[in-house]
Design a protein around this motif. Sequence first.
Motif, PDB file in Angstrom:
ATOM      1  N   TYR A 204       1.173  -0.836   0.225  1.00 22.03           N
ATOM      2  CA  TYR A 204      -0.312   0.071  -0.112  1.00 22.03           C
ATOM      3  C   TYR A 204       1.012   1.214   0.252  1.00 22.03           C
ATOM      4  N   ARG A 205       0.298   2.318  -0.905  1.00 19.98           N
ATOM      5  CA  ARG A 205       1.215   3.204  -1.237  1.00 19.98           C
ATOM      6  C   ARG A 205       0.965   5.340  -0.044  1.00 19.98           C
ATOM      7  N   ILE A 206       1.078   4.840   0.830  1.00 21.53           N
ATOM      8  CA  ILE A 206       0.739   6.200   1.249  1.00 21.53           C
ATOM      9  C   ILE A 206       1.411   7.506   0.853  1.00 21.53           C
ATOM     10  N   SER A 207       0.835   8.478   0.436  1.00 20.27           N
ATOM     11  CA  SER A 207       0.722  10.038   0.377  1.00 20.27           C
ATOM     12  C   SER A 207       0.747  10.731   1.082  1.00 20.27           C
ATOM     13  N   TYR A 208       1.367  11.828   1.505  1.00 19.20           N
ATOM     14  CA  TYR A 208       1.302  12.532   3.195  1.00 19.20           C
ATOM     15  C   TYR A 208       1.626  14.190   2.519  1.00 19.20           C
ATOM     16  N   ARG A 209       1.578  15.249   2.609  1.00 21.21           N
ATOM     17  CA  ARG A 209       2.405  16.529   3.332  1.00 21.21           C
ATOM     18  C   ARG A 209       2.069  17.424   4.534  1.00 21.21           C
ATOM     19  N   VAL A 210       3.116  17.698   4.108  1.00 20.69           N
ATOM     20  CA  VAL A 210       3.817  18.034   5.374  1.00 20.69           C
ATOM     21  C   VAL A 210       3.289  19.882   5.075  1.00 20.69           C
ATOM     22  N   MET A 211       2.853  20.268   5.994  1.00 23.85           N
ATOM     23  CA  MET A 211       2.058  21.649   5.987  1.00 23.85           C
ATOM     24  C   MET A 211       2.507  21.972   7.359  1.00 23.85           C
ATOM     25  N   GLY A 212       2.921  23.068   8.033  1.00 16.14           N
ATOM     26  CA  GLY A 212       3.382  23.489   8.734  1.00 16.14           C
ATOM     27  C   GLY A 212       3.500  23.090   9.962  1.00 16.14           C
ATOM     28  N   ASP A 213       3.046  22.808  11.079  1.00 12.76           N
ATOM     29  CA  ASP A 213       3.119  21.578  11.858  1.00 12.76           C
ATOM     30  C   ASP A 213       2.300  20.582  12.071  1.00 12.76           C
ATOM     31  N   GLU A 214       1.498  20.648  10.379  1.00 12.65           N
ATOM     32  CA  GLU A 214       0.836  19.018  10.178  1.00 12.65           C
ATOM     33  C   GLU A 214       1.305  18.626   9.304  1.00 12.65           C
ATOM     34  N   ILE A 215       0.985  16.872   9.747  1.00 12.16           N
ATOM     35  CA  ILE A 215       1.078  16.239   8.454  1.00 12.16           C
ATOM     36  C   ILE A 215      -0.632  15.269   7.939  1.00 12.16           C
ATOM     37  N   ILE A 216      -0.685  15.710   6.701  1.00 14.72           N
ATOM     38  CA  ILE A 216      -1.608  15.519   6.022  1.00 14.72           C
ATOM     39  C   ILE A 216      -2.064  13.929   5.629  1.00 14.72           C
ATOM     40  N   ILE A 217      -2.370  13.086   5.960  1.00 14.62           N
ATOM     41  CA  ILE A 217      -2.147  12.159   5.268  1.00 14.62           C
ATOM     42  C   ILE A 217      -3.522  11.596   4.334  1.00 14.62           C
ATOM     43  N   VAL A 218      -3.039  11.734   2.795  1.00 15.91           N
ATOM     44  CA  VAL A 218      -3.822  12.266   1.804  1.00 15.91           C
ATOM     45  C   VAL A 218      -4.213  10.840   1.303  1.00 15.91           C
ATOM     46  N   ARG A 219      -4.096   9.976   1.254  1.00 20.26           N
ATOM     47  CA  ARG A 219      -4.908   9.035   0.507  1.00 20.26           C
ATOM     48  C   ARG A 219      -3.535   7.702   0.227  1.00 20.26           C
ATOM     49  N   ILE A 220      -4.477   6.474   0.332  1.00 20.00           N
ATOM     50  CA  ILE A 220      -3.813   5.278   0.366  1.00 20.00           C
ATOM     51  C   ILE A 220      -4.201   4.196  -0.683  1.00 20.00           C
ATOM     52  N   ARG A 221      -3.383   3.591  -1.733  1.00 17.18           N
ATOM     53  CA  ARG A 221      -3.625   2.443  -2.314  1.00 17.18           C
ATOM     54  C   ARG A 221      -2.712   1.856  -2.619  1.00 17.18           C
ATOM     55  N   HIS A 222      -3.729   0.449  -3.156  1.00 21.24           N
ATOM     56  CA  HIS A 222      -2.590  -0.541  -3.496  1.00 21.24           C
ATOM     57  C   HIS A 222      -1.195  -0.490  -4.363  1.00 21.24           C
ATOM     58  N   THR A 223      -0.501  -0.608  -4.418  1.00 22.08           N
ATOM     59  CA  THR A 223       0.785  -0.725  -5.540  1.00 22.08           C
ATOM     60  C   THR A 223      -0.104  -1.187  -6.810  1.00 22.08           C
ATOM     61  N   LYS A 224      -0.402  -1.387  -6.865  1.00 28.34           N
ATOM     62  CA  LYS A 224      -0.913  -1.997  -8.424  1.00 28.34           C
ATOM     63  C   LYS A 224      -1.884  -0.729  -9.078  1.00 28.34           C
ATOM     64  N   MET A 225      -3.028  -0.589  -7.799  1.00 30.38           N
ATOM     65  CA  MET A 225      -3.327   0.222  -8.984  1.00 30.38           C
ATOM     66  C   MET A 225      -2.672   1.869  -9.373  1.00 30.38           C
ATOM     67  N   SER A 226      -2.666   1.953 -10.985  1.00 34.14           N
ATOM     68  CA  SER A 226      -2.850   2.813 -11.408  1.00 34.14           C
ATOM     69  C   SER A 226      -2.166   4.654 -11.014  1.00 34.14           C
ATOM     70  N   PRO A 227      -0.909   5.005 -10.853  1.00 31.71           N
ATOM     71  CA  PRO A 227      -1.174   6.201  -9.439  1.00 31.71           C
ATOM     72  C   PRO A 227      -2.316   7.037 -10.273  1.00 31.71           C
ATOM     73  N   LEU A 228      -2.891   8.185  -9.957  1.00 29.36           N
ATOM     74  CA  LEU A 228      -4.029   9.335  -9.933  1.00 29.36           C
ATOM     75  C   LEU A 228      -3.109  10.501  -9.698  1.00 29.36           C
ATOM     76  N   LYS A 229      -3.463  11.074 -11.053  1.00 24.93           N
ATOM     77  CA  LYS A 229      -2.745  12.400 -10.604  1.00 24.93           C
ATOM     78  C   LYS A 229      -3.339  13.820 -10.290  1.00 24.93           C
ATOM     79  N   PHE A 230      -2.703  14.040  -9.219  1.00 28.23           N
ATOM     80  CA  PHE A 230      -2.857  15.187  -8.564  1.00 28.23           C
ATOM     81  C   PHE A 230      -1.796  16.459  -8.187  1.00 28.23           C
TER      82      PHE A 230
END
Length: 96
Positions: free
Chosen positions: A70-96
């Motif tokens: 599973y691929r976990i995408s996150y973003r570091v913003m100031g004093d927060e870490i935002i978990i944005v998305r979780i997807r299986h690695t066999k899925m095509s990546p979404l464009k964002f």
Amino acid sequence: MVVVWSDEAKADLKKAYKYIALTSLQNATIVLNTLIDCTFELSANPEKYTFDKFKKNNDGTWRAFEKYKYRISYRVMGDEIIIVRIRHTKMSPLKF
């Protein structure tokens, strides 16, 4: 730093859990707990993982890692870490 989960990431995790639970409730629980633990460990070291290679024009705040295929995408913003998305690695990546 505080770890915050987006609604989309929560829904993704729930889907993954339900899918794995179809074959093994024990494995589903292990994967769920491990993924949650990995994200909360980010509060101590948010730059632990590499930049998200699928994020166009990444300004350095977008990062990602893989665990249990599973691929976990996150973003570091100031004093927060935002978990944005979780997807299986066999899925095509979404464009964002």
